[in-house]
Design a protein around this motif. Sequence first.
Motif, PDB file in Angstrom:
ATOM      1  N   MET A   1       0.830  -1.203   0.000  1.00 41.75           N
ATOM      2  CA  MET A   1       0.000   0.000   0.000  1.00 41.75           C
ATOM      3  C   MET A   1       0.869   1.260   0.000  1.00 41.75           C
ATOM      4  O   MET A   1       0.618   2.218  -0.725  1.00 41.75           O
ATOM      5  CB  MET A   1      -0.904  -0.006   1.241  1.00 41.75           C
ATOM      6  CG  MET A   1      -1.951   1.097   1.229  1.00 41.75           C
ATOM      7  SD  MET A   1      -3.182   0.851  -0.079  1.00 41.75           S
ATOM      8  CE  MET A   1      -4.233   2.266   0.206  1.00 41.75           C
ATOM      9  N   LEU A   2       1.931   1.246   0.813  1.00 46.55           N
ATOM     10  CA  LEU A   2       2.831   2.382   0.871  1.00 46.55           C
ATOM     11  C   LEU A   2       3.508   2.599  -0.470  1.00 46.55           C
ATOM     12  O   LEU A   2       3.671   3.734  -0.933  1.00 46.55           O
ATOM     13  CB  LEU A   2       3.879   2.172   1.971  1.00 46.55           C
ATOM     14  CG  LEU A   2       4.924   3.289   2.122  1.00 46.55           C
ATOM     15  CD1 LEU A   2       4.247   4.601   2.488  1.00 46.55           C
ATOM     16  CD2 LEU A   2       5.962   2.896   3.163  1.00 46.55           C
ATOM     17  N   ASN A   3       3.881   1.499  -1.128  1.00 49.99           N
ATOM     18  CA  ASN A   3       4.543   1.603  -2.429  1.00 49.99           C
ATOM     19  C   ASN A   3       3.618   2.217  -3.472  1.00 49.99           C
ATOM     20  O   ASN A   3       4.051   2.991  -4.337  1.00 49.99           O
ATOM     21  CB  ASN A   3       5.006   0.223  -2.890  1.00 49.99           C
ATOM     22  CG  ASN A   3       5.920   0.314  -4.095  1.00 49.99           C
ATOM     23  OD1 ASN A   3       6.814   1.153  -4.142  1.00 49.99           O
ATOM     24  ND2 ASN A   3       5.698  -0.550  -5.069  1.00 49.99           N
ATOM     25  N   VAL A   4       2.324   1.907  -3.372  1.00 46.70           N
ATOM     26  CA  VAL A   4       1.352   2.478  -4.310  1.00 46.70           C
ATOM     27  C   VAL A   4       1.240   3.980  -4.105  1.00 46.70           C
ATOM     28  O   VAL A   4       1.140   4.746  -5.065  1.00 46.70           O
ATOM     29  CB  VAL A   4      -0.032   1.808  -4.132  1.00 46.70           C
ATOM     30  CG1 VAL A   4      -1.084   2.518  -4.970  1.00 46.70           C
ATOM     31  CG2 VAL A   4       0.048   0.335  -4.507  1.00 46.70           C
ATOM     32  N   PHE A   5       1.293   4.414  -2.843  1.00 46.73           N
ATOM     33  CA  PHE A   5       1.217   5.841  -2.565  1.00 46.73           C
ATOM     34  C   PHE A   5       2.466   6.573  -3.035  1.00 46.73           C
ATOM     35  O   PHE A   5       2.389   7.649  -3.637  1.00 46.73           O
ATOM     36  CB  PHE A   5       1.014   6.078  -1.072  1.00 46.73           C
ATOM     37  CG  PHE A   5       1.103   7.526  -0.683  1.00 46.73           C
ATOM     38  CD1 PHE A   5       0.041   8.388  -0.923  1.00 46.73           C
ATOM     39  CD2 PHE A   5       2.264   8.038  -0.099  1.00 46.73           C
ATOM     40  CE1 PHE A   5       0.132   9.731  -0.590  1.00 46.73           C
ATOM     41  CE2 PHE A   5       2.349   9.379   0.233  1.00 46.73           C
ATOM     42  CZ  PHE A   5       1.293  10.223  -0.002  1.00 46.73           C
ATOM     43  N   ASN A   9       2.051   5.711 -10.137  1.00 45.02           N
ATOM     44  CA  ASN A   9       1.862   5.462 -11.573  1.00 45.02           C
ATOM     45  C   ASN A   9       2.947   4.571 -12.163  1.00 45.02           C
ATOM     46  O   ASN A   9       3.190   4.606 -13.371  1.00 45.02           O
ATOM     47  CB  ASN A   9       1.841   6.805 -12.312  1.00 45.02           C
ATOM     48  CG  ASN A   9       0.856   7.784 -11.696  1.00 45.02           C
ATOM     49  OD1 ASN A   9      -0.334   7.514 -11.622  1.00 45.02           O
ATOM     50  ND2 ASN A   9       1.354   8.927 -11.228  1.00 45.02           N
ATOM     51  N   LYS A  10       3.591   3.770 -11.338  1.00 42.39           N
ATOM     52  CA  LYS A  10       4.748   3.006 -11.798  1.00 42.39           C
ATOM     53  C   LYS A  10       4.400   1.995 -12.891  1.00 42.39           C
ATOM     54  O   LYS A  10       5.237   1.674 -13.729  1.00 42.39           O
ATOM     55  CB  LYS A  10       5.403   2.280 -10.623  1.00 42.39           C
ATOM     56  CG  LYS A  10       4.553   1.179 -10.001  1.00 42.39           C
ATOM     57  CD  LYS A  10       5.342   0.415  -8.941  1.00 42.39           C
ATOM     58  CE  LYS A  10       4.526  -0.764  -8.396  1.00 42.39           C
ATOM     59  NZ  LYS A  10       5.314  -1.575  -7.443  1.00 42.39           N
ATOM     60  N   ASP A  11       3.145   1.491 -12.919  1.00 41.15           N
ATOM     61  CA  ASP A  11       2.774   0.472 -13.898  1.00 41.15           C
ATOM     62  C   ASP A  11       2.701   1.024 -15.317  1.00 41.15           C
ATOM     63  O   ASP A  11       2.669   0.246 -16.281  1.00 41.15           O
ATOM     64  CB  ASP A  11       1.427  -0.166 -13.524  1.00 41.15           C
ATOM     65  CG  ASP A  11       1.506  -0.969 -12.238  1.00 41.15           C
ATOM     66  OD1 ASP A  11       2.629  -1.366 -11.862  1.00 41.15           O
ATOM     67  OD2 ASP A  11       0.465  -1.177 -11.594  1.00 41.15           O
ATOM     68  N   LEU A 268      10.422   5.130 -20.519  1.00 40.81           N
ATOM     69  CA  LEU A 268       9.424   5.137 -21.584  1.00 40.81           C
ATOM     70  C   LEU A 268       8.060   4.741 -21.028  1.00 40.81           C
ATOM     71  O   LEU A 268       7.958   3.982 -20.061  1.00 40.81           O
ATOM     72  CB  LEU A 268       9.825   4.166 -22.696  1.00 40.81           C
ATOM     73  CG  LEU A 268      11.173   4.432 -23.384  1.00 40.81           C
ATOM     74  CD1 LEU A 268      11.467   3.335 -24.389  1.00 40.81           C
ATOM     75  CD2 LEU A 268      11.169   5.787 -24.065  1.00 40.81           C
ATOM     76  N   ILE A 269       7.003   5.253 -21.653  1.00 42.14           N
ATOM     77  CA  ILE A 269       5.636   4.953 -21.237  1.00 42.14           C
ATOM     78  C   ILE A 269       4.908   4.310 -22.403  1.00 42.14           C
ATOM     79  O   ILE A 269       5.028   4.748 -23.557  1.00 42.14           O
ATOM     80  CB  ILE A 269       4.886   6.232 -20.804  1.00 42.14           C
ATOM     81  CG1 ILE A 269       5.635   6.938 -19.668  1.00 42.14           C
ATOM     82  CG2 ILE A 269       3.459   5.910 -20.370  1.00 42.14           C
ATOM     83  CD1 ILE A 269       5.007   8.249 -19.240  1.00 42.14           C
ATOM     84  N   PHE A 274      -0.495   5.907 -21.821  1.00 47.42           N
ATOM     85  CA  PHE A 274      -0.340   7.358 -21.755  1.00 47.42           C
ATOM     86  C   PHE A 274      -1.590   8.041 -22.295  1.00 47.42           C
ATOM     87  O   PHE A 274      -2.110   8.992 -21.697  1.00 47.42           O
ATOM     88  CB  PHE A 274       0.885   7.798 -22.570  1.00 47.42           C
ATOM     89  CG  PHE A 274       1.177   9.273 -22.476  1.00 47.42           C
ATOM     90  CD1 PHE A 274       2.177   9.735 -21.645  1.00 47.42           C
ATOM     91  CD2 PHE A 274       0.449  10.214 -23.204  1.00 47.42           C
ATOM     92  CE1 PHE A 274       2.452  11.092 -21.530  1.00 47.42           C
ATOM     93  CE2 PHE A 274       0.704  11.566 -23.102  1.00 47.42           C
ATOM     94  CZ  PHE A 274       1.717  12.008 -22.262  1.00 47.42           C
ATOM     95  N   LEU A 275      -2.071   7.564 -23.440  1.00 48.72           N
ATOM     96  CA  LEU A 275      -3.243   8.172 -24.073  1.00 48.72           C
ATOM     97  C   LEU A 275      -4.453   8.127 -23.143  1.00 48.72           C
ATOM     98  O   LEU A 275      -5.184   9.110 -22.993  1.00 48.72           O
ATOM     99  CB  LEU A 275      -3.544   7.455 -25.386  1.00 48.72           C
ATOM    100  CG  LEU A 275      -4.488   8.138 -26.365  1.00 48.72           C
ATOM    101  CD1 LEU A 275      -3.922   9.459 -26.828  1.00 48.72           C
ATOM    102  CD2 LEU A 275      -4.759   7.227 -27.555  1.00 48.72           C
ATOM    103  N   LYS A 276      -4.634   7.013 -22.481  1.00 46.82           N
ATOM    104  CA  LYS A 276      -5.756   6.856 -21.559  1.00 46.82           C
ATOM    105  C   LYS A 276      -5.634   7.832 -20.390  1.00 46.82           C
ATOM    106  O   LYS A 276      -6.610   8.501 -20.009  1.00 46.82           O
ATOM    107  CB  LYS A 276      -5.802   5.414 -21.046  1.00 46.82           C
ATOM    108  CG  LYS A 276      -6.956   5.132 -20.094  1.00 46.82           C
ATOM    109  CD  LYS A 276      -6.957   3.671 -19.654  1.00 46.82           C
ATOM    110  CE  LYS A 276      -8.096   3.392 -18.677  1.00 46.82           C
ATOM    111  NZ  LYS A 276      -8.092   1.957 -18.247  1.00 46.82           N
ATOM    112  N   ALA A 277      -4.428   7.935 -19.812  1.00 45.68           N
ATOM    113  CA  ALA A 277      -4.215   8.828 -18.675  1.00 45.68           C
ATOM    114  C   ALA A 277      -4.350  10.290 -19.088  1.00 45.68           C
ATOM    115  O   ALA A 277      -4.905  11.118 -18.355  1.00 45.68           O
ATOM    116  CB  ALA A 277      -2.840   8.568 -18.064  1.00 45.68           C
TER     117      ALA A 277
END
Length: 422
Positions: A1-5, A9-11, A268-269, A274-277
Amino acid sequence: MLNVFLRPNKDMYLKSGTENIKNQAVVQPLIDRQKTFDLAATVWLRTSKDASHINGTYASKGDTASADIDEEVEHLTEESLFSDIIFRGVKLSDKNLHTTVNFTVPTALFRHVNLTNYDLRGSVMLIPTSPSLMDYTTNYSSYIPETVNMLPVRSWPFPLGSHHTYEKALSDMALESFAVTVPLIQFHGIRSRCTPPIHNRTAKVSDFEDFDVDVDPLALLESPQASGSPAWPIPISSLELTNGQDPLKAHPYIVTRTHIRMLDEDRLIDFNAFLKAHRKLKQSSCGRAVLTQPNQYFCKGLHRTNGNWETLLQLRVPDKSTGRSIREWAYAPYFYLSRYGLGQKDLLEIPVERENCTEPRTEETPPEEPASIDVSWKVSYIGRTAAKMSLADIFEEQKWHPFNTTDDAIAFEHDKAEMTRP
């Protein structure tokens, strides 16, 4: 949970070795860790008497869009006090860069009853060192709605005092689209100079927390209509007003310290991610999901919501093997200017009288008000990882003592702000 915070957006970022820029399936960074860039700063002062940032339509000399506006109506006008490069050859990962920007501020405006914190403002924009991918830009898409009329971010011609006459290129407008503006005025308490005081008023930061506002990119990125469901977190206006406020509780102070925080990220993304975000951000940016009309004072969001997908650049890059140009994509780096990364000693009281004394003053001879004051704006730069940027978001708030307290207490709170600065 901490890593997600800490890394929300790491994924979206691709792992090394899985990318192919030329197949257009990825979005590359405009600035990677090997490239350098300059940072330009501009300081703006409102010059229109009545038209302000709350009710004025911006119009400047040479602004062709102002031709259709009623000339009898006063427009919001501003003057550049400084506009030039402040850092050269910067890298994303650089730490603890410091400079001082000196300028002079006329004080007459700040005697007015109705002021905003944007009456003196600073803008910072990134300019890549040439040659760069920016040289191949053919189009761009910004997260800011086209209906939002953003304030200028640099003088033109640039730098201030230049005499060139060429028009802005597409690359110039693209760079300006992700520049950042921060107000350089804060409103705090001040001691009364009347005898006796009009009434017992304590000057506290909390006494002035009112916020108020008036309420063709790439074809495939045209933003759909907002869904109507507010984005989280709910956007907050960065505009503050003195309208109707007690002058002892809302006196203007100039901010003399600002931190530039840049996201140190160059992976790189995935293009589709990227388009969705980017589309999702455009649906709710600038208060679009909660306001009838989007507003520029709601635009800049936190790293965890805006990330590196505020701006998409379309490029046409020559292929060295074939000589033909290939379409590629790039993203602009996320950065922002800290509004509260300062202590009380970093606030310069503007020496103007805004209080109407009904009784004799405390001084036998009122102090002479200067026509202008000299300001030294201390600006620093630091590159931050995603985790540290997320932590900085938490600490981005005002924490200090009332302005009518002792000098020792003010010094203590200033030193504490220095130690807790992320």
